[in-house]
Scaffold this motif. Structure first.
Motif, PDB file in Angstrom:
ATOM      1  N   VAL A  77      55.422  19.418   8.967  1.00 33.73           N
ATOM      2  CA  VAL A  77      56.488  20.258   9.797  1.00 33.73           C
ATOM      3  C   VAL A  77      55.850  21.696   9.922  1.00 33.73           C
ATOM      4  O   VAL A  77      55.107  22.234   9.183  1.00 33.73           O
ATOM      5  N   GLU A  78      56.275  22.329  11.006  1.00 39.38           N
ATOM      6  CA  GLU A  78      56.051  23.738  11.011  1.00 39.38           C
ATOM      7  C   GLU A  78      57.368  24.457  11.457  1.00 39.38           C
ATOM      8  O   GLU A  78      58.199  24.036  12.226  1.00 39.38           O
ATOM      9  N   SER A  79      57.546  25.508  10.599  1.00 35.66           N
ATOM     10  CA  SER A  79      58.730  26.460  10.859  1.00 35.66           C
ATOM     11  C   SER A  79      58.282  27.806  11.080  1.00 35.66           C
ATOM     12  O   SER A  79      57.735  28.292  10.125  1.00 35.66           O
ATOM     13  N   SER A  80      58.961  28.554  11.995  1.00 32.92           N
ATOM     14  CA  SER A  80      58.489  29.857  12.259  1.00 32.92           C
ATOM     15  C   SER A  80      59.569  30.792  12.354  1.00 32.92           C
ATOM     16  O   SER A  80      60.726  30.551  12.515  1.00 32.92           O
ATOM     17  N   SER A  81      59.086  32.131  12.112  1.00 29.82           N
ATOM     18  CA  SER A  81      60.137  33.228  12.357  1.00 29.82           C
ATOM     19  C   SER A  81      61.464  33.197  11.343  1.00 29.82           C
ATOM     20  O   SER A  81      62.513  33.801  12.228  1.00 29.82           O
ATOM     21  N   HIS A  82      61.418  33.104  10.364  1.00 28.33           N
ATOM     22  CA  HIS A  82      62.405  33.010   9.410  1.00 28.33           C
ATOM     23  C   HIS A  82      62.670  34.448   8.770  1.00 28.33           C
ATOM     24  O   HIS A  82      61.758  35.346   8.377  1.00 28.33           O
ATOM     25  N   ARG A  83      63.636  34.863   8.471  1.00 29.56           N
ATOM     26  CA  ARG A  83      64.561  35.946   7.669  1.00 29.56           C
ATOM     27  C   ARG A  83      65.336  35.444   6.721  1.00 29.56           C
ATOM     28  O   ARG A  83      66.269  34.678   7.047  1.00 29.56           O
ATOM     29  N   ALA A 109      49.395  20.140   1.992  1.00 27.87           N
ATOM     30  CA  ALA A 109      48.913  21.585   2.271  1.00 27.87           C
ATOM     31  C   ALA A 109      50.110  22.530   2.612  1.00 27.87           C
ATOM     32  O   ALA A 109      50.605  22.150   3.551  1.00 27.87           O
ATOM     33  N   VAL A 110      50.230  23.648   2.136  1.00 26.56           N
ATOM     34  CA  VAL A 110      51.617  24.355   2.389  1.00 26.56           C
ATOM     35  C   VAL A 110      50.899  25.714   2.713  1.00 26.56           C
ATOM     36  O   VAL A 110      50.148  26.593   2.001  1.00 26.56           O
ATOM     37  N   TYR A 111      51.259  26.075   3.981  1.00 29.37           N
ATOM     38  CA  TYR A 111      50.444  27.242   4.803  1.00 29.37           C
ATOM     39  C   TYR A 111      51.788  28.241   4.932  1.00 29.37           C
ATOM     40  O   TYR A 111      52.755  27.977   5.733  1.00 29.37           O
ATOM     41  N   VAL A 112      51.499  29.439   4.475  1.00 29.17           N
ATOM     42  CA  VAL A 112      52.562  30.502   4.388  1.00 29.17           C
ATOM     43  C   VAL A 112      51.926  31.807   4.607  1.00 29.17           C
ATOM     44  O   VAL A 112      51.035  32.266   4.438  1.00 29.17           O
ATOM     45  N   LEU A 136      46.537  35.921   8.000  1.00 25.27           N
ATOM     46  CA  LEU A 136      46.622  34.721   8.371  1.00 25.27           C
ATOM     47  C   LEU A 136      47.435  33.940   7.275  1.00 25.27           C
ATOM     48  O   LEU A 136      47.888  32.345   7.412  1.00 25.27           O
ATOM     49  N   GLY A 137      47.862  34.511   6.128  1.00 24.09           N
ATOM     50  CA  GLY A 137      48.572  34.008   5.148  1.00 24.09           C
ATOM     51  C   GLY A 137      47.703  33.444   4.033  1.00 24.09           C
ATOM     52  O   GLY A 137      46.416  33.186   4.019  1.00 24.09           O
ATOM     53  N   THR A 138      48.198  32.238   3.341  1.00 24.53           N
ATOM     54  CA  THR A 138      47.745  31.352   2.199  1.00 24.53           C
ATOM     55  C   THR A 138      47.944  29.914   2.634  1.00 24.53           C
ATOM     56  O   THR A 138      48.841  29.375   3.235  1.00 24.53           O
ATOM     57  N   LYS A 139      47.058  29.337   1.707  1.00 30.16           N
ATOM     58  CA  LYS A 139      47.098  27.831   1.576  1.00 30.16           C
ATOM     59  C   LYS A 139      47.215  27.593   0.157  1.00 30.16           C
ATOM     60  O   LYS A 139      46.533  27.891  -0.818  1.00 30.16           O
ATOM     61  N   ASN A 140      48.168  26.377  -0.087  1.00 26.56           N
ATOM     62  CA  ASN A 140      48.243  25.714  -1.254  1.00 26.56           C
ATOM     63  C   ASN A 140      48.316  24.306  -1.411  1.00 26.56           C
ATOM     64  O   ASN A 140      49.196  24.040  -0.369  1.00 26.56           O
ATOM     65  N   SER A 141      47.522  23.832  -2.236  1.00 21.48           N
ATOM     66  CA  SER A 141      47.541  22.296  -2.065  1.00 21.48           C
ATOM     67  C   SER A 141      48.500  21.905  -3.114  1.00 21.48           C
ATOM     68  O   SER A 141      48.245  22.040  -4.417  1.00 21.48           O
ATOM     69  N   ILE A 142      49.291  20.813  -2.777  1.00 23.94           N
ATOM     70  CA  ILE A 142      50.197  20.518  -3.797  1.00 23.94           C
ATOM     71  C   ILE A 142      50.159  19.003  -3.884  1.00 23.94           C
ATOM     72  O   ILE A 142      50.212  18.227  -2.826  1.00 23.94           O
ATOM     73  N   ASP A 143      50.491  18.564  -5.050  1.00 29.15           N
ATOM     74  CA  ASP A 143      50.367  16.919  -5.434  1.00 29.15           C
ATOM     75  C   ASP A 143      52.002  16.572  -5.266  1.00 29.15           C
ATOM     76  O   ASP A 143      52.778  16.981  -6.105  1.00 29.15           O
ATOM     77  N   VAL A 144      52.126  15.686  -4.247  1.00 23.57           N
ATOM     78  CA  VAL A 144      53.547  15.034  -4.358  1.00 23.57           C
ATOM     79  C   VAL A 144      53.585  13.670  -4.493  1.00 23.57           C
ATOM     80  O   VAL A 144      54.635  13.198  -3.939  1.00 23.57           O
ATOM     81  N   ARG A 145      52.534  12.981  -5.260  1.00 24.16           N
ATOM     82  CA  ARG A 145      52.594  11.612  -5.055  1.00 24.16           C
ATOM     83  C   ARG A 145      53.736  10.754  -5.953  1.00 24.16           C
ATOM     84  O   ARG A 145      54.059   9.854  -5.786  1.00 24.16           O
ATOM     85  N   TYR A 146      54.457  12.020  -7.059  1.00 24.11           N
ATOM     86  CA  TYR A 146      55.396  11.161  -7.834  1.00 24.11           C
ATOM     87  C   TYR A 146      56.852  11.544  -7.065  1.00 24.11           C
ATOM     88  O   TYR A 146      57.763  11.491  -7.774  1.00 24.11           O
ATOM     89  N   ALA A 205      56.970  32.388   8.032  1.00 22.32           N
ATOM     90  CA  ALA A 205      56.721  31.149   8.539  1.00 22.32           C
ATOM     91  C   ALA A 205      55.847  30.055   7.557  1.00 22.32           C
ATOM     92  O   ALA A 205      55.277  30.679   6.672  1.00 22.32           O
ATOM     93  N   ILE A 206      56.127  28.834   7.827  1.00 22.36           N
ATOM     94  CA  ILE A 206      55.604  27.853   7.082  1.00 22.36           C
ATOM     95  C   ILE A 206      54.983  26.781   7.750  1.00 22.36           C
ATOM     96  O   ILE A 206      55.681  26.173   8.873  1.00 22.36           O
ATOM     97  N   ALA A 207      54.145  26.059   7.478  1.00 22.97           N
ATOM     98  CA  ALA A 207      53.491  24.926   8.086  1.00 22.97           C
ATOM     99  C   ALA A 207      53.167  23.851   6.672  1.00 22.97           C
ATOM    100  O   ALA A 207      52.403  24.474   5.667  1.00 22.97           O
TER     101      ALA A 207
END
Length: 166
Positions: free
Chosen positions: A72-78, A94-97, A126-136, A153-155
């Protein structure tokens, strides 16, 4: 005695000439002053520079690598936004913010993780990247919340590395 009068006469002529022509001095390295921020007297305190007000873009996208599968990609939030529910085929996302402004954004991945991130004043960041384990997590939702004066914005992508090497 004649020599002393000659020295006094030369000194008087130099003073008169300097006064008549307006003796000036230009400092090769101007110093800041409290009132003007340019040349001034030594020892004057510099004017404090306020934090820059960010140039707010009207549209903001999260940056992510083209070779990653987009969930998912979602842009321009306030303010706040909730996205999902989603699933991950690999179990790692991967969570890009990106967030522009003077506040903080809080990201919550339901039942899995949450993290704050400072917004920045640089619209080119360009923001940050966070790797998240969602296996469970069978499904997960993403909630983002920042002050309404900031834009974010987030992707979310499938993390091809499985969180390894980050």
């Amino acid at each position: 005695m004649v020599l002393v009068r000659l020295v006094h006469s030369v000194a008087a002529v130099v003073l008169v000439a300097a006064a008549a022509t307006g003796c000036t001095y230009e400092d090769p390295e101007p110093r800041a002053t409290a009132s003007t921020g340019t040349q001034g007297s030594e020892g004057a305190a510099p004017t404090p520079t306020p934090s820059p007000t960010p140039t707010m873009p009207t549209k903001l996208l999260a940056s992510y690598p083209e070779n990653e599968k987009l969930i998912v990609e979602s842009s321009s939030h306030r303010g706040a936004a909730k996205l999902g529910p989603f699933t991950s085929k690999t179990g790692y996302i991967a969570v890009y913010v990106r967030c522009i402004g003077n506040s903080e954004i809080k990201i919550d991945i339901s039942g899995v993780a949450n993290f704050p991130q400072n917004c920045v004043n640089d619209p080119e960041d360009l923001g940050t990247k966070n790797s998240i384990d969602v296996r469970y997590a069978d499904k997960f939702t993403i909630t983002g919340e920042a002050d309404a004066s900031s834009i974010w914005a987030i992707a979310i992508t499938e993390d091809p590395t499985g969180g390894v090497g980050q």
